[in-house]
Design an enzyme around this catalytic site. Structure first.
Site, PDB file in Angstrom:
ATOM      1  CD1 TRP A   8      -2.664  -1.755   0.899  1.00  0.00           C
ATOM      2  CD2 TRP A   8      -3.458   0.343   0.879  1.00  0.00           C
ATOM      3  NE1 TRP A   8      -4.024  -1.814   0.702  1.00  0.00           N
ATOM      4  CE2 TRP A   8      -4.537  -0.539   0.691  1.00  0.00           C
ATOM      5  CE3 TRP A   8      -3.715   1.720   0.905  1.00  0.00           C
ATOM      6  CZ2 TRP A   8      -5.846  -0.097   0.529  1.00  0.00           C
ATOM      7  CZ3 TRP A   8      -5.013   2.164   0.747  1.00  0.00           C
ATOM      8  CH2 TRP A   8      -6.068   1.252   0.556  1.00  0.00           C
ATOM      9  CG  PHE A  15      -4.079  -5.238   9.606  1.00  0.00           C
ATOM     10  CD1 PHE A  15      -4.371  -4.556  10.779  1.00  0.00           C
ATOM     11  CD2 PHE A  15      -4.496  -6.565   9.497  1.00  0.00           C
ATOM     12  CE1 PHE A  15      -5.061  -5.167  11.805  1.00  0.00           C
ATOM     13  CE2 PHE A  15      -5.188  -7.182  10.518  1.00  0.00           C
ATOM     14  CZ  PHE A  15      -5.476  -6.488  11.681  1.00  0.00           C
ATOM     15  CD  GLU A  16      -2.531  -7.495   5.428  1.00  0.00           C
ATOM     16  OE1 GLU A  16      -2.230  -6.418   4.897  1.00  0.00           O
ATOM     17  OE2 GLU A  16      -3.669  -7.735   5.897  1.00  0.00           O
ATOM     18  CB  CYS A  66       3.210   4.616   3.836  1.00  0.00           C
ATOM     19  SG  CYS A  66       2.545   6.257   3.561  1.00  0.00           S
ATOM     20  CB  VAL A  67      -1.279   4.065   7.704  1.00  0.00           C
ATOM     21  CG1 VAL A  67      -2.790   3.869   7.651  1.00  0.00           C
ATOM     22  CG2 VAL A  67      -0.583   2.743   7.994  1.00  0.00           C
ATOM     23  CB  THR A  72     -10.944   5.769   5.728  1.00  0.00           C
ATOM     24  OG1 THR A  72     -11.262   4.520   6.315  1.00  0.00           O
ATOM     25  CG2 THR A  72      -9.463   5.826   5.462  1.00  0.00           C
ATOM     26  CG  PHE A 119       6.497   1.347  14.445  1.00  0.00           C
ATOM     27  CD1 PHE A 119       5.391   0.527  14.384  1.00  0.00           C
ATOM     28  CD2 PHE A 119       6.330   2.702  14.199  1.00  0.00           C
ATOM     29  CE1 PHE A 119       4.129   1.041  14.094  1.00  0.00           C
ATOM     30  CE2 PHE A 119       5.081   3.231  13.902  1.00  0.00           C
ATOM     31  CZ  PHE A 119       3.975   2.385  13.849  1.00  0.00           C
ATOM     32  CG  HIS A 150     -10.508   1.086   7.144  1.00  0.00           C
ATOM     33  ND1 HIS A 150     -11.806   1.425   6.866  1.00  0.00           N
ATOM     34  CD2 HIS A 150     -10.441  -0.263   7.076  1.00  0.00           C
ATOM     35  CE1 HIS A 150     -12.491   0.337   6.622  1.00  0.00           C
ATOM     36  NE2 HIS A 150     -11.693  -0.702   6.758  1.00  0.00           N
TER      37      HIS A 150
HETATM   38  N1  RBF Z   1      -2.704  -0.244   4.211  1.00  0.00           N
HETATM   39  C1  RBF Z   1      -1.660   0.598   4.304  1.00  0.00           C
HETATM   40  O1  RBF Z   1      -0.522   0.151   4.464  1.00  0.00           O
HETATM   41  N2  RBF Z   1      -1.852   1.968   4.249  1.00  0.00           N
HETATM   42  C2  RBF Z   1      -3.086   2.532   4.114  1.00  0.00           C
HETATM   43  O2  RBF Z   1      -3.167   3.762   4.049  1.00  0.00           O
HETATM   44  C3  RBF Z   1      -4.205   1.654   4.035  1.00  0.00           C
HETATM   45  N3  RBF Z   1      -5.465   2.170   3.939  1.00  0.00           N
HETATM   46  C4  RBF Z   1      -6.531   1.302   3.917  1.00  0.00           C
HETATM   47  C5  RBF Z   1      -7.827   1.818   3.862  1.00  0.00           C
HETATM   48  C6  RBF Z   1      -8.913   0.945   3.858  1.00  0.00           C
HETATM   49  C7  RBF Z   1     -10.292   1.534   3.795  1.00  0.00           C
HETATM   50  C8  RBF Z   1      -8.690  -0.468   3.897  1.00  0.00           C
HETATM   51  C9  RBF Z   1      -9.847  -1.436   3.901  1.00  0.00           C
HETATM   52  C10 RBF Z   1      -7.407  -0.966   3.944  1.00  0.00           C
HETATM   53  C11 RBF Z   1      -6.308  -0.111   3.935  1.00  0.00           C
HETATM   54  N4  RBF Z   1      -5.016  -0.614   3.983  1.00  0.00           N
HETATM   55  C12 RBF Z   1      -3.961   0.237   4.075  1.00  0.00           C
HETATM   56  C13 RBF Z   1      -4.739  -2.069   3.853  1.00  0.00           C
HETATM   57  C14 RBF Z   1      -4.576  -2.788   5.193  1.00  0.00           C
HETATM   58  O3  RBF Z   1      -3.286  -2.528   5.749  1.00  0.00           O
HETATM   59  C15 RBF Z   1      -4.700  -4.327   4.969  1.00  0.00           C
HETATM   60  O4  RBF Z   1      -3.820  -4.720   3.946  1.00  0.00           O
HETATM   61  C16 RBF Z   1      -6.106  -4.741   4.585  1.00  0.00           C
HETATM   62  O5  RBF Z   1      -7.064  -4.201   5.498  1.00  0.00           O
HETATM   63  C17 RBF Z   1      -6.233  -6.288   4.553  1.00  0.00           C
HETATM   64  O6  RBF Z   1      -5.983  -6.843   5.834  1.00  0.00           O
END
Ligand code: RBF
Length: 162
Positions: A31, A66-67, A89-90, A95, A122, A97
Site C-alpha cells: 500500500w 496491517f499484514e 505507510c498509512v 477513513t 517500527f 480505517h
Molecule cells: N494499508 C496501508 O498500508 N496503508 C493505508 O493507508 C491503508 N489504507 C486502507 C484503507 C482501507 C479503507 C482499507 C480497507 C485498507 C487499507 N489498507 C492500508 C490495507 C490494510 O493494511 C490491509 O492490507 C487490509 O485491510 C487487509 O488486511
C-alpha cells in the site's frame, strides 16, 4: 516540529555499530508503494553502508501495513534473521480505517518485540497526507527507512551487551 528537531537521518556514521555478519529481514507493505519502496531503498542502502552483506538482507512484501505483524512473526520463526524492519505507510485520508490499521500494527509490532529476543523496528509512516509521507521518505524530513536501518543495528548491538 518534533521531526525537524530529531531527524535521525542526519546521524553520525561513526557511531553506528558494524553490521558485518548480521542478517536483517525487511518487510515492505505494498500500500502506498511510491513511499514504502523509497523507505526500503533507504534502509537497504544504509545497511550495506554499515557492513551488512547484500545476501544477508532478506526482503519480502506484504499487501498492507496491517499484514506487517504476521509477516514479521513468520520471519522470526524462520530463524534466518537477527532483526526485522517493518516498513509501511498509512495515510489518514477520510477513513476511520487509519486508526484501526495504525493501532493494529503498533500493537502487533510491540507484541513481537516482547515475544522474541530479536528486535522488530517500527518503520511505519502515519500521516494526514501523501505529501507529509513523501517528506519522510527522502524529502525534507529525511528518510525513515534510513532511521529504521540505524535503529536495528543499534538494537542488535545493544543485545550483545545485555
Ligand atoms: N494499508 C496501508 O498500508 N496503508 C493505508 O493507508 C491503508 N489504507 C486502507 C484503507 C482501507 C479503507 C482499507 C480497507 C485498507 C487499507 N489498507 C492500508 C490495507 C490494510 O493494511 C490491509 O492490507 C487490509 O485491510 C487487509 O488486511
Amino acid at each position: 516540529m518534533a521531526t525537524a528537531l530529531h531527524n535521525l537521518s542526519d546521524y553520525d556514521p561513526s557511531e553506528i555499530p558494524s553490521g558485518k555478519g548480521i542478517r536483517i529481514g525487511i518487510l515492505v507493505a505494498e500500500w502506498n508503494r511510491e513511499i514504502t519502496h523509497k523507505l526500503a531503498e533507504g534502509a537497504i542502502t544504509t545497511l550495506i553502508q554499515h557492513g551488512v552483506d547484500e545476501q544477508d538482507i532478506i526482503l519480502h512484501h506484504v499487501p498492507g501495513s496491517f499484514e506487517l505483524t504476521k509477516g514479521a512473526d513468520w520471519m522470526a520463526q524462520s530463524r534466518k534473521v537477527d532483526g526485522v524492519i517493518c516498513l509501511g505507510c498509512v495515510i489518514r485520508g477520510e477513513t476511520p480505517h487509519f486508526d484501526y490499521i495504525c493501532q493494529g500494527v503498533t500493537r502487533g509490532i510491540t507484541d513481537l518485540n516482547l515475544k522474541y529476543p530479536l528486535p522488530f523496528i517500527f518503520g511505519v509512516l502515519t500521516t494526514e497526507t501523501f505529501e507529509q509521507a513523501a517528506e519522510r521518505a527522502g524529502g525534507k524530513h529525511g528518510n525513515k527507512g534510513i532511521e529504521a536501518a540505524v535503529t536495528v543495528l543499534k538494537m542488535i548491538d545493544l543485545h550483545t551487551y545485555l
